[in-house]
Write a protein that holds these residues in place. Structure first.
Motif, PDB file in Angstrom:
ATOM      1  N   LYS A   1       2.070  19.442  -5.033  1.00 21.46           N
ATOM      2  CA  LYS A   1       2.201  19.710  -3.602  1.00 21.46           C
ATOM      3  C   LYS A   1       1.241  18.817  -2.828  1.00 21.46           C
ATOM      4  CE  LYS A   1       1.940  23.368  -0.154  1.00 21.46           C
ATOM      5  NZ  LYS A   1       1.635  24.790   0.091  1.00 21.46           N
ATOM      6  N   PRO A   2       1.754  17.917  -1.966  1.00 16.35           N
ATOM      7  CA  PRO A   2       0.873  16.977  -1.265  1.00 16.35           C
ATOM      8  C   PRO A   2       0.002  17.684  -0.228  1.00 16.35           C
ATOM      9  CG  PRO A   2       3.177  16.237  -1.241  1.00 16.35           C
ATOM     10  CD  PRO A   2       3.173  17.647  -1.682  1.00 16.35           C
ATOM     11  N   GLU A   3      -1.169  17.106  -0.010  1.00 16.01           N
ATOM     12  CA  GLU A   3      -2.066  17.545   1.042  1.00 16.01           C
ATOM     13  C   GLU A   3      -2.691  16.308   1.663  1.00 16.01           C
ATOM     14  OE1 GLU A   3      -6.214  20.074   1.757  1.00 16.01           O
ATOM     15  OE2 GLU A   3      -5.272  20.018  -0.227  1.00 16.01           O
ATOM     16  N   LEU A   4      -2.625  16.194   2.994  1.00 15.46           N
ATOM     17  CA  LEU A   4      -3.144  15.026   3.687  1.00 15.46           C
ATOM     18  C   LEU A   4      -4.005  15.464   4.862  1.00 15.46           C
ATOM     19  CD1 LEU A   4       0.041  14.324   2.793  1.00 15.46           C
ATOM     20  CD2 LEU A   4      -0.566  12.120   3.828  1.00 15.46           C
ATOM     21  N   TYR A   5      -5.103  14.762   5.099  1.00 16.65           N
ATOM     22  CA  TYR A   5      -5.892  14.997   6.310  1.00 16.65           C
ATOM     23  C   TYR A   5      -6.706  13.745   6.634  1.00 16.65           C
ATOM     24  CZ  TYR A   5      -9.537  16.188   2.861  1.00 16.65           C
ATOM     25  OH  TYR A   5     -10.406  16.180   1.814  1.00 16.65           O
TER      26      TYR A   5
ATOM     27  N   LEU B   1       0.816  -1.207   0.000  1.00 18.59           N
ATOM     28  CA  LEU B   1       0.000   0.000   0.000  1.00 18.59           C
ATOM     29  C   LEU B   1       0.853   1.262   0.000  1.00 18.59           C
ATOM     30  CD1 LEU B   1      -2.844  -1.034   2.476  1.00 18.59           C
ATOM     31  CD2 LEU B   1      -2.967  -0.815   0.004  1.00 18.59           C
ATOM     32  N   GLU B   2       1.950   1.236   0.747  1.00 15.23           N
ATOM     33  CA  GLU B   2       2.854   2.388   0.754  1.00 15.23           C
ATOM     34  C   GLU B   2       3.418   2.632  -0.643  1.00 15.23           C
ATOM     35  OE1 GLU B   2       4.651   2.376   5.301  1.00 15.23           O
ATOM     36  OE2 GLU B   2       5.745   1.375   3.702  1.00 15.23           O
ATOM     37  N   SER B   3       3.771   1.560  -1.339  1.00 14.91           N
ATOM     38  CA  SER B   3       4.333   1.716  -2.683  1.00 14.91           C
ATOM     39  C   SER B   3       3.307   2.286  -3.641  1.00 14.91           C
ATOM     40  CB  SER B   3       4.825   0.354  -3.195  1.00 14.91           C
ATOM     41  OG  SER B   3       5.867  -0.148  -2.379  1.00 14.91           O
ATOM     42  N   LEU B   4       2.057   1.894  -3.478  1.00 17.62           N
ATOM     43  CA  LEU B   4       1.002   2.403  -4.360  1.00 17.62           C
ATOM     44  C   LEU B   4       0.639   3.847  -4.025  1.00 17.62           C
ATOM     45  CD1 LEU B   4      -1.324  -0.735  -4.446  1.00 17.62           C
ATOM     46  CD2 LEU B   4      -0.033   0.191  -6.374  1.00 17.62           C
ATOM     47  N   ALA B   5       0.568   4.162  -2.708  1.00 21.96           N
ATOM     48  CA  ALA B   5       0.125   5.489  -2.294  1.00 21.96           C
ATOM     49  C   ALA B   5       1.259   6.502  -2.213  1.00 21.96           C
ATOM     50  CB  ALA B   5      -0.564   5.395  -0.930  1.00 21.96           C
ATOM     51  N   GLY B   6       2.501   6.007  -2.062  1.00 26.56           N
ATOM     52  CA  GLY B   6       3.643   6.914  -1.979  1.00 26.56           C
ATOM     53  C   GLY B   6       3.735   7.634  -0.659  1.00 26.56           C
ATOM     54  N   ILE B   7       3.222   7.046   0.423  1.00 29.00           N
ATOM     55  CA  ILE B   7       3.335   7.637   1.757  1.00 29.00           C
ATOM     56  C   ILE B   7       3.638   6.529   2.753  1.00 29.00           C
ATOM     57  CG2 ILE B   7       1.778   9.584   1.306  1.00 29.00           C
ATOM     58  CD1 ILE B   7      -0.393   8.006   2.778  1.00 29.00           C
ATOM     59  N   ASN B   8       4.175   6.921   3.926  1.00 29.97           N
ATOM     60  CA  ASN B   8       4.457   5.960   4.993  1.00 29.97           C
ATOM     61  C   ASN B   8       3.210   5.760   5.848  1.00 29.97           C
ATOM     62  OD1 ASN B   8       7.151   5.739   4.204  1.00 29.97           O
ATOM     63  ND2 ASN B   8       7.738   7.511   5.449  1.00 29.97           N
TER      64      ASN B   8
ATOM     65  N   GLU C   1       3.168  14.420   5.196  1.00 34.01           N
ATOM     66  CA  GLU C   1       3.799  13.122   4.954  1.00 34.01           C
ATOM     67  C   GLU C   1       4.719  12.703   6.096  1.00 34.01           C
ATOM     68  OE1 GLU C   1       4.761  11.795   0.781  1.00 34.01           O
ATOM     69  OE2 GLU C   1       4.850  13.972   0.525  1.00 34.01           O
ATOM     70  N   ASP C   2       5.366  13.673   6.742  1.00 33.90           N
ATOM     71  CA  ASP C   2       6.306  13.328   7.803  1.00 33.90           C
ATOM     72  C   ASP C   2       5.610  12.878   9.086  1.00 33.90           C
ATOM     73  OD1 ASP C   2       8.428  13.952   6.151  1.00 33.90           O
ATOM     74  OD2 ASP C   2       8.455  16.069   6.781  1.00 33.90           O
ATOM     75  N   HIS C   3       4.361  13.294   9.258  1.00 28.25           N
ATOM     76  CA  HIS C   3       3.691  13.021  10.526  1.00 28.25           C
ATOM     77  C   HIS C   3       2.418  12.192  10.340  1.00 28.25           C
ATOM     78  CE1 HIS C   3       6.041  16.759  11.185  1.00 28.25           C
ATOM     79  NE2 HIS C   3       6.325  16.171  12.347  1.00 28.25           N
ATOM     80  N   VAL C   4       2.217  11.596   9.151  1.00 32.10           N
ATOM     81  CA  VAL C   4       0.977  10.870   8.890  1.00 32.10           C
ATOM     82  C   VAL C   4       0.826   9.661   9.804  1.00 32.10           C
ATOM     83  CG1 VAL C   4       1.994   9.514   7.001  1.00 32.10           C
ATOM     84  CG2 VAL C   4      -0.480   9.857   7.098  1.00 32.10           C
ATOM     85  N   SER C   5       1.948   8.944  10.057  1.00 35.90           N
ATOM     86  CA  SER C   5       1.850   7.762  10.925  1.00 35.90           C
ATOM     87  C   SER C   5       1.419   8.144  12.326  1.00 35.90           C
ATOM     88  CB  SER C   5       3.196   7.030  10.975  1.00 35.90           C
ATOM     89  OG  SER C   5       3.506   6.472   9.722  1.00 35.90           O
ATOM     90  N   GLU C   6       2.039   9.227  12.879  1.00 39.46           N
ATOM     91  CA  GLU C   6       1.665   9.657  14.217  1.00 39.46           C
ATOM     92  C   GLU C   6       0.194  10.092  14.261  1.00 39.46           C
ATOM     93  OE1 GLU C   6       4.245  10.508  12.507  1.00 39.46           O
ATOM     94  OE2 GLU C   6       6.082  10.628  13.728  1.00 39.46           O
ATOM     95  N   ALA C   7      -0.250  10.773  13.190  1.00 37.53           N
ATOM     96  CA  ALA C   7      -1.638  11.239  13.160  1.00 37.53           C
ATOM     97  C   ALA C   7      -2.610  10.061  13.131  1.00 37.53           C
ATOM     98  CB  ALA C   7      -1.866  12.138  11.945  1.00 37.53           C
ATOM     99  N   ILE C   8      -2.258   9.024  12.346  1.00 40.64           N
ATOM    100  CA  ILE C   8      -3.128   7.843  12.271  1.00 40.64           C
ATOM    101  C   ILE C   8      -3.177   7.138  13.623  1.00 40.64           C
ATOM    102  CG2 ILE C   8      -3.349   5.547  11.249  1.00 40.64           C
ATOM    103  CD1 ILE C   8      -2.256   6.750   8.643  1.00 40.64           C
TER     104      ILE C   8
END
Length: 630
Positions: A96-100, A72-79, A112-119
């Motif tokens: 420019k990425p945007e995540l929420y 999934l990481e390879s497909l989505a390009g995020i950790n 992208e740097d804090h997505v794991s902590e947010a999840i």
């Protein structure tokens, strides 16, 4: 505790004069399938699956440590955090990425740097701390360049042995969750397999085969190809586990590699490795996997969407119909009376259909509500019962009863005249023997009609339960009155048949004349005084005549009396049935069109009833609307 994570990557409207380019993992027809994806996404957000409407979904399953999260990481390009239950949606997005995150009606922005902590934080907030699992969605929206349009549901890895902090039945919980997602025919199963294991021993394969035996909706991803290259070609070409949509072998990102570096390493591995280079290039690499998934998803969406639209329309129509049946907001006695009269009116029309006209479109599958057919069956059964009574057997003690009656009806007068009193005596005996059957049919018929009327009235008043007890009471009283009238009517008919022997039906004479053609043959046997003691008589049956040789003086009159009664009794039985056949529809007509409404109104608001029905109806409507608002 882990929850389902929904990963959604979207593309906003492009800015003017931006340079067009093809993202590395995006298929060339992303733009064409995006409207379908958006439609499915909208339906998913509307939670139509809770209404039993299945949506096309790629469900990612695999044994623990099979490499699902890395795929999934390879497909989505995020950790992504490892060991989560994840529902993933990836689409083409700007540079420019945007995540929420979306959960519990909240939106939490991240990067992208804090997505794991947010999840992890969102999961803890939703499900608390621990290592158990929770079947609840957590949505991650990712707007990022270079990914394919996909909708995926990633579920927890299958484990049989609970670790510290997990419930003892963790395997059963995960299995139940997986089966819930992969069972629908609309689901595509993305089975993640490690190259280091024997595919046939994988628990995820066993589960997918339970719902997709031929593998027609299963695609396998083989991870860790670089760790177990020996024999991999044979594994994916032999296909011992029925993977209908084929295999794709991939190399996942290792360590701190960027996704671009990982992709280059993967391409070099499958091009240069002595064993892996022999695998067909159409089934290796994350880009191939992305393209296959996009094509499969587009196909299943195009196939399922028309059926989804039909199901939604059916559900909508059913809900609209249910909404129309719900009580209106009644604020006055006048409105309550209007609603009450509408209930009575609609119920009367339904009863006219089922009881009077024989229409059953409102109850096509409830045979007990096909009333005219059921009542006709009752009448036919009634006629059979009358004909087959033991008292009506003409062969039993043939002519003995007639001889006895003639003997007692003798008088001073000319011989060979049949006394009418003899005929009436026999008639009264026969009528008395079946006198309980006509009233009992009336009881059975009205008991059946009672059930039908209650069924219809309860259906039409289901939104006003306070009315139903009064309505039941009114119907009970009314049916008892109708039942008593029918019993009285049938008893009266029985008494009339006892008093008078009359018919204008020409069948009586023709039947009697035909029966009497056998008299000469019969008398020859009697007068001979010897020979066979049994003979066959048309319309009577095989009879014993040996006991009649000692009654030659009256036997001819007895024979005539028997034949007259046989011909007339058929007409009497038909009159019993015909009378009921005329009486019941007439009574049901009065019930539906006149008596029912008066009885219910009297029970609800009349001086003889309990009263207060309209007030209870108003109160029920008020309570319903108050609960609906809350």
């Amino acid at each position: 505790m882990a929850s389902d994570l929904v990963l959604v990557c979207r593309e906003p409207q492009p800015e003017p004069l931006s340079l067009a380019h093809s993202p590395p993992l995006a298929a060339s027809y992303n733009e064409r399938i995006r409207p379908l994806l958006d439609a499915i996404d909208m339906l998913r957000n509307l939670q139509v699956m809770k209404e039993g409407i299945q949506l096309p979904t790629i469900v990612v399953v695999g044994d623990q440590s099979s490499g699902k999260s890395s795929v999934l990481e390879s497909l989505a390009g995020i950790n992504l955090p490892r060991g989560q239950g994840i529902c993933t949606r990836t689409t083409l997005a700007p540079i420019k990425p945007e995540l929420y995150l979306e959960f519990h009606g909240k939106v939490v922005h991240t990067d992208e740097d804090h997505v794991s902590e947010a999840i992890n934080a969102a999961t803890d907030e939703m499900a608390g701390h621990g290592k158990g699992i929770l079947n609840a969605p957590l949505t991650l929206v990712v707007k990022k360049d270079g990914v394919p349009d996909l909708t995926m549901v990633d579920l927890p890895g299958i484990t049989r042995v609970p670790v510290h902090g997990q419930p003892e039945n963790i395997y059963e919980q995960i299995s139940e969750m997986i089966m819930e997602y992969i069972r629908p025919e609309e689901s595509i199963i993305l089975n993640v397999l490690s190259a280091t294991v024997d595919f046939s021993t994988c628990e995820s394969i066993r589960m997918s085969q339970m719902v997709d035996k031929n593998g027609k909706r299963t695609l396998a991803v083989v991870t860790k190809a670089d760790k177990a290259p020996e024999g991999l070609l044979e594994k994916v070409t032999a296909d011992d586990v029925n993977i209908g949509l084929g295999y794709v072998c991939v190399r996942n990102r290792i360590g701190d590699e960027s996704y671009e570096e990982a992709r280059l390493e993967e391409a070099e591995l499958f091009a240069m490795h002595p064993q892996l280079c022999k695998i067909d290039k159409s089934i290796v690499g994350v880009p191939v996997l992305a393209q296959k998934l996009t094509q499969i998803q587009a196909t299943i969406m195009a196939k399922c969407l028309p059926e989804i639209v039909r199901n939604i329309n059916d559900k909508l129509n059913a809900n609209v119909a249910e909404l129309k049946r719900m009580p209106k907001n009644l604020s006055s006695v006048a409105e309550a009376m209007t609603a009450f009269m509408q209930i009575i009116g609609s119920a009367k029309e339904s009863l006219r259909k089922v009881l009077l006209r024989g229409e059953f479109d409102e109850y096509p599958d409830e045979k007990n509500m096909h009333c005219t057919a059921r009542l006709a069956e009752m009448l036919n059964q009634y006629y059979d019962e009358l004909q087959n009574c033991p008292e009506n057997d003409p062969t039993t003690n043939f002519l003995l009863e007639e001889l006895e009656v003639l003997e007692e009806a003798k008088s001073i007068g000319l011989p060979n005249f049949l006394p009418r009193t003899a005929f009436l005596t026999l008639l009264q005996r026969k009528v008395k023997a079946i006198s309980s059957k006509p009233p009992s049919l009336g009881v059975r018929a009205w008991d059946y009609i009672d059930g039908v009327v209650i069924r219809v009235l309860m259906q039409h008043s289901e939104n006003y339960p306070q009315l139903q007890s009064s309505t039941r009471r009114a119907v009970f009283n009314l049916i008892n009155k109708m039942k008593e009238k029918t019993i009285d009517r049938m008893t009266e008919i029985v008494e009339m048949e006892k008093l008078t022997d009359y018919t204008c039906n020409p069948e009586y004479l023709s039947e009697w004349n035909e029966l009497m053609t056998q008299q000469d043959q019969f008398m020859q046997v009697i007068n001979s005084g010897f020979g066979p003691t049994k003979m066959d008589l048309e319309g009577i049956g095989r009879v014993d005549v040996g006991h009649l040789w000692n009654h030659k003086q009256l036997v001819q009159q007895a024979f005539d009396l028997k034949m007259r009664m046989t011909a007339y009794w058929k007409i009497v039985l038909r009159r019993f049935v015909d009378s009921m056949a005329l009486h019941l529809p007439f009574s049901m007509h009065n019930l539906v069109n006149n008596e029912m409404e008066k009885e219910i109104v009297d029970e609800l608001i009349g001086p003889n009833g309990g009263g207060g029905g309209i007030d209870r109806m108003l109160e029920e409507a008020r309570r319903w609307w108050q609960s609906a608002r809350s």
